[in-house]
Design a protein around this motif. Structure first.
Motif, PDB file in Angstrom:
ATOM      1  N   VAL A   9     -29.024   3.934 -28.658  1.00 59.98           N
ATOM      2  CA  VAL A   9     -27.700   3.815 -28.007  1.00 59.98           C
ATOM      3  C   VAL A   9     -26.499   3.621 -28.995  1.00 59.98           C
ATOM      4  O   VAL A   9     -25.512   4.110 -28.768  1.00 59.98           O
ATOM      5  CB  VAL A   9     -28.168   2.189 -27.362  1.00 59.98           C
ATOM      6  N   LYS A  10     -26.926   2.964 -30.210  1.00 58.14           N
ATOM      7  CA  LYS A  10     -25.838   2.873 -31.235  1.00 58.14           C
ATOM      8  C   LYS A  10     -25.184   4.370 -31.644  1.00 58.14           C
ATOM      9  O   LYS A  10     -24.075   4.458 -32.095  1.00 58.14           O
ATOM     10  CB  LYS A  10     -26.343   2.234 -32.438  1.00 58.14           C
ATOM     11  N   GLN A  11     -26.255   5.288 -31.628  1.00 51.78           N
ATOM     12  CA  GLN A  11     -25.509   6.587 -32.071  1.00 51.78           C
ATOM     13  C   GLN A  11     -24.320   7.136 -31.078  1.00 51.78           C
ATOM     14  O   GLN A  11     -23.775   8.050 -31.559  1.00 51.78           O
ATOM     15  CB  GLN A  11     -26.709   7.721 -32.197  1.00 51.78           C
ATOM     16  N   ILE A  16     -19.533  -1.122 -31.301  1.00 49.54           N
ATOM     17  CA  ILE A  16     -19.839  -1.845 -30.062  1.00 49.54           C
ATOM     18  C   ILE A  16     -19.614  -3.309 -30.070  1.00 49.54           C
ATOM     19  O   ILE A  16     -20.214  -4.202 -30.996  1.00 49.54           O
ATOM     20  CB  ILE A  16     -21.695  -1.438 -29.821  1.00 49.54           C
ATOM     21  N   VAL A  17     -18.978  -3.983 -29.037  1.00 59.98           N
ATOM     22  CA  VAL A  17     -18.611  -5.248 -28.747  1.00 59.98           C
ATOM     23  C   VAL A  17     -19.522  -6.120 -27.692  1.00 59.98           C
ATOM     24  O   VAL A  17     -19.420  -5.495 -26.675  1.00 59.98           O
ATOM     25  CB  VAL A  17     -16.895  -5.317 -28.878  1.00 59.98           C
ATOM     26  N   CYS A  18     -20.035  -7.161 -28.313  1.00 60.28           N
ATOM     27  CA  CYS A  18     -20.517  -7.844 -27.087  1.00 60.28           C
ATOM     28  C   CYS A  18     -20.069  -9.266 -27.085  1.00 60.28           C
ATOM     29  O   CYS A  18     -19.483  -9.699 -27.781  1.00 60.28           O
ATOM     30  CB  CYS A  18     -22.067  -8.200 -27.688  1.00 60.28           C
ATOM     31  N   PHE A  19     -19.606  -9.263 -25.635  1.00 64.04           N
ATOM     32  CA  PHE A  19     -19.102 -10.460 -25.119  1.00 64.04           C
ATOM     33  C   PHE A  19     -20.306 -11.252 -24.758  1.00 64.04           C
ATOM     34  O   PHE A  19     -20.734 -10.763 -23.699  1.00 64.04           O
ATOM     35  CB  PHE A  19     -17.943 -10.356 -24.294  1.00 64.04           C
ATOM     36  N   LYS A  38     -28.744  -7.175 -32.737  1.00 65.74           N
ATOM     37  CA  LYS A  38     -29.320  -5.851 -32.860  1.00 65.74           C
ATOM     38  C   LYS A  38     -28.561  -4.728 -32.522  1.00 65.74           C
ATOM     39  O   LYS A  38     -28.558  -3.516 -33.476  1.00 65.74           O
ATOM     40  CB  LYS A  38     -30.525  -5.986 -32.174  1.00 65.74           C
ATOM     41  N   ILE A  39     -27.228  -4.919 -31.730  1.00 61.59           N
ATOM     42  CA  ILE A  39     -26.627  -3.786 -31.401  1.00 61.59           C
ATOM     43  C   ILE A  39     -24.974  -3.921 -31.655  1.00 61.59           C
ATOM     44  O   ILE A  39     -24.440  -2.594 -31.848  1.00 61.59           O
ATOM     45  CB  ILE A  39     -26.738  -3.494 -29.799  1.00 61.59           C
TER      46      ILE A  39
END
Length: 68
Positions: A9-11, A16-19, A38-39
């Motif tokens: 996914v990260k590629q 990547i911002v998690c709210f 993790k992400i």
């Protein structure tokens, strides 16, 4: 975990911002935090936001607009 390999996914993104909320009634905070650790390249905890949906009073999500 819903993804076999989070590196896959990260590629696709440099950021990547998690709210997430500290009191989601459906997803435990520890699960949200573990996923974000993790992400995400950045994490935003929204206090007392519930599931961050219309039931929690979020018809619009100004925090995301402000972040951008």
């Amino acid at each position: 975990m819903y993804f076999d390999n989070l590196e896959d996914v990260k590629q696709y993104a440099n950021e990547i911002v998690c709210f997430y909320s500290d009191n989601d009634p459906y997803v435990k905070y520890e699960v949200e935090k573990d996923f974000a650790d993790k992400i995400a390249t950045d994490q935003i905890v929204v206090p007392n936001a519930g599931h961050i949906n219309s039931e929690s009073g979020y018809d619009t999500f100004e925090d995301i607009a402000s972040y951008l």
